[in-house]
Design an enzyme around this catalytic site. Structure first.
Site, short mmCIF file in Angstrom:
data_model
loop_
_atom_site.label_atom_id
_atom_site.label_comp_id
_atom_site.label_asym_id
_atom_site.label_seq_id
_atom_site.Cartn_x
_atom_site.Cartn_y
_atom_site.Cartn_z
N ASP A 185 0.82 -1.21 0.00
CA ASP A 185 0.00 0.00 0.00
C ASP A 185 0.86 1.26 0.00
O ASP A 185 1.96 1.26 -0.55
CB ASP A 185 -0.94 -0.05 1.22
CG ASP A 185 -2.26 0.64 0.93
OD1 ASP A 185 -2.26 1.86 0.77
OD2 ASP A 185 -3.29 -0.06 0.83
N HIS A 226 -3.94 5.15 4.07
CA HIS A 226 -4.63 3.94 3.65
C HIS A 226 -3.98 2.67 4.23
O HIS A 226 -4.64 1.84 4.83
CB HIS A 226 -4.59 3.94 2.12
CG HIS A 226 -5.54 3.03 1.45
ND1 HIS A 226 -5.13 1.88 0.81
CD2 HIS A 226 -6.88 3.10 1.27
CE1 HIS A 226 -6.19 1.30 0.26
NE2 HIS A 226 -7.26 2.01 0.52
N SER A 401 -11.52 -1.71 0.15
CA SER A 401 -10.23 -1.52 0.80
C SER A 401 -10.21 -2.02 2.21
O SER A 401 -9.23 -2.58 2.68
CB SER A 401 -9.95 -0.01 0.93
OG SER A 401 -9.21 0.43 -0.12
#
Ligand SMILES: *[C@@H]1O[C@H](CO)[C@@H](O)[C@H](O)[C@H]1NC(C)=O
Ligand SMILES: *[C@@H]1O[C@H](CO)[C@@H](O)[C@H](O)[C@H]1NC(C)=O
Ligand SMILES: *[C@@H]1O[C@H](CO)[C@@H](O)[C@H](O)[C@H]1NC(C)=O
Ligand SMILES: [Ca+2]
Ligand SMILES: [Ca+2]
Length: 646
Positions: A185, A226, A401
């Protein structure tokens, strides 16, 4: 050649989504070069060669046996619109260099909504509640009551007991010990007090900056939060008074920072997915090709090879587990057009919200194996609560996600319960222990359907929502499934026209390679490798029906896809819905246009590839209950064998 078959020790090396990406106006070239030597060379030698010509050698590529290296030029800009012929030429002049290919740059996006700004949602943790819990009790972490996906008590309008059933796994003493999940990520805040003790630095790397420290790059809007949010879902610590808990709170996370540069390259993806495959058990990815509903894209060559090497050789031969977010393109997109999600080697995970509906952003496709939970309910307090950047916590992690790392956490529990599970065992366990629970399609389009051996599936949710307790229980008594074979069951190579207003039907009759050494009697994945074009690609729909009558929608209408030129080139559409079925007989493909406008197109090629076992897969297992999915499928397999033998 997109779907190429090499055989090595009976293992398939490569059959994936080869990318026939259109070379449209937006092409860019990066400062990265794939350098292929005439023979294997040592890293030091490659260093020397690189230095001589103004490059840095970033190391050998996974699976290339030290023949291929990643070179980065020191002064070329990261991206430009023209190839640098002179740099390629200078490398190629070296007598030991076979080829040098300047790497095109392409776009990969994080799933999920843009993160909320920290002044509102980067909540500091409350440390009023730092009591040590005892095993069996509930975690005392302050955000645990908000983690409805771990324990749904009906808070904020949710449905009681619609959750991952993790408590039932924890109660068996299974918390993820000795398992590492890599978060591929935008980095991981490994100094976060809820993550730092579960951070596996040895297995981490930063491929965006080429150093061992995958710390997220600061931006005012917390764009790079994220990975940290995903990491907390897997392995945030328990009973420390900080944020919530991870699904596998005694497992480790590695950070693989690879999304934070202007353009993605095949080499960054390949290095990430092939990083430390014996130290990393599970790779979790919550990104992919743009979810605009008109992209058809997937892993390029080096990445494909890294994934194949991971499943065949990673974890000392048991195979790495790649977990993939199925996509956030909503009704507009179909995750079978995303070659990462559609791959047999990834477990692609969709999401449901806290009352069992699909989320509005969920994509549907026949390659999705199962689901977990994410945000999308009206109540804003029903997002995914987890760790956030700079020691903070969030309650608003979102999208598929947030769903994929929950699955990675559940698989970490399964791997602690039984470290010998192969990558295929994990998929079988997922199919057999996922639950319909109360999942439903908010728009009533996709219903739960029974396949030919009694397994219920849904086009949105795959085989249902993961059940950690059930998976851990079955993992403990699991016996590795028999060898997997790949049967090229047949193909149709003459072009057939597809016209408006009526369906084109094609059939392949197959004995599933009976009597050969690739005989398949019990299905795992099925691929329909298709070449087709259409005056409007997005209006094309494809359905595959198995001999046992299970109909998979392998391509749905994509309203935004106005392609009329590229179509699909040997695209491997995949379905999981025929899992466990007996593949002998007639397979039907239906192609039709879903449009009021007149459309035309050609179906130029359809090859059917069956993957599965020759022997019944669950013979050595004894189901705990006659109503379990295992019992039902096992019985279907036994009945079939009896009919055949009599
Ligand atoms: C990818 O691999 C295929 C088959 O090995 C080859 O034909 C193709 O040229 C490769 N593509 C690139 C960009 O290297
Ligand atoms: C974890 O792995 C180490 C070394 O591989 C081993 O010694 C240890 O017993 C394992 N711990 C558990 C809980 O399985
Ligand atoms: C599709 O391909 C066929 C044959 O290759 C060609 O004749 C036709 O014009 C193409 N159709 C579209 C819509 O591109
Ligand atoms: Ca905690
Ligand atoms: Ca998508």
């Amino acid at each position: 050649m997109p779907c190429q078959w090499f055989s090595l020790l009976g293992l398939i090396l490569s059959c994936g989504a080869a990318i026939s990406s259109s070379s449209s106006s937006g092409d860019v070239f990066t400062s990265s070069f794939l350098v292929r030597f005439q023979r294997s060379v040592e890293n030091n030698f490659a260093h020397e060669v690189a230095r001589r010509y103004g490059f840095d050698n970033l190391g050998p590529l996974p699976g290339s046996s030290f023949k291929e290296y990643h070179f980065k030029h020191r002064s070329l800009p990261h991206a430009r619109t023209r190839r640098s012929i002179s740099h390629t030429r200078v490398l190629k002049r070296h007598p030991l260099i076979h080829t040098a290919i300047q790497q095109p740059g392409f776009i990969r996006v994080k799933r999920g909504l843009r993160p909320a700004i920290p002044s509102i949602h980067g909540l500091p943790y409350s440390s009023t509640n730092g009591v040590q819990g005892t095993s069996g009790a509930e975690p005392t972490d302050p955000y645990f009551p908000l983690q409805w996906y771990l324990k749904n008590t009906g808070q904020n309008g949710g449905k009681m007991r619609l959750d991952l059933n993790v408590q039932a796994a924890w109660d068996q003493g299974i918390t993820g010990k000795n398992v590492t999940t890599a978060i591929m990520d935008d980095g991981v805040d490994y100094m976060h007090p809820d993550l730092k003790y579960n951070y596996n630095a040895e297995a981490s790397y930063d491929f965006s900056s080429n150093d061992p420290y995958p710390y997220p790059r600061y931006t005012d809007d917390w764009f790079n939060s994220h990975g940290t949010r995903c990491a907390g879902e897997v392995a945030a610590a328990r009973d420390n008074g900080i944020c919530g808990v991870g699904v596998a709170y005694d497992s480790k996370v590695a950070g693989i920072r690879m999304l934070d540069q202007p353009y993605m390259t095949d080499l960054i993806e390949a290095n990430s997915m092939g990083h430390e495959p014996h130290k990393i058990h599970i790779y979790s990815a919550s990104w992919g090709p743009t979810d605009d509903g008109k992209t058809v894209d997937g892993p390029r060559n080096a990445t494909m090879r890294a994934i194949v090497q991971g499943v065949n050789e990673g974890r000392n031969g048991l195979g790495n587990i790649y977990v993939w977010a199925s996509g956030d393109g909503g009704e507009e997109d179909d995750c079978n057009c995303d070659g990462y999600a559609a791959s047999m080697w990834t477990i692609s995970i969709n999401s449901a919200i806290n009352d069992g509906q699909n989320a509005h952003y969920d994509e549907s496709c026949s390659s999705t194996l199962a689901s977990t939970f994410s945000n999308g309910a009206k109540d804003p307090n029903t997002g995914v609560a987890t760790t956030d950047l700079y020691g903070k916590c969030t309650t608003t992690h979102s999208g598929t996600s947030a769903a994929a790392p929950e699955a990675a956490g559940v698989f970490a529990l399964a791997l602690e319960a039984n470290p010998q599970l192969t990558w295929r065992d994990v998929q079988h366990l997922t199919v057999l222990t996922s639950k319909r629970n109360s999942l439903f399609d908010a728009k009533n389009r996709f219903h739960w359907t029974m396949n030919g051996v009694g397994l219920e599936f849904n086009h949105l949710f795959g085989f249902g929502v993961l059940d950690a307790g059930a998976m851990v229980t079955l993992a403990k008594q699991w016996r590795t499934v028999p060898a997997r074979y790949h049967c090229e069951a047949g193909s149709i190579l003459e072009p057939h026209q597809i016209m408006s207003g009526r369906s084109l039907f094609l059939e392949i009759k197959t004995n599933a390679c009976k009597g050969t050494d690739t005989e398949v009697n019990y299905l795992e994945h099925v691929q329909a490798v298709i070449t087709a074009n259409a005056s409007r690609r997005g209006d094309l729909e494809l359905f595959l029906t198995s001999p046992m009558g299970t109909r998979s929608m392998i391509l749905s209408r994509r309203a935004n896809d106005d392609d009329h030129r590229d179509g699909f080139t040997k695209w491997p559409f995949m379905t999981t819905h025929t899992w466990g079925e007996y593949p002998h007989g007639t397979w039907k493909l239906e192609a039709r246009f879903n449009s009021q406008q007149p459309r035309t197109g050609w179906l130029k090629e359809w090859s059917l590839v069956l993957h599965g076992t020759k022997e019944p897969p669950y013979r050595a297992l004894s189901p705990a209950s006659p109503h379990s999915k295992l019992a039902i499928v096992k019985k279907a397999h036994e009945d079939r064998k009896m009919n055949k033998d009599s």
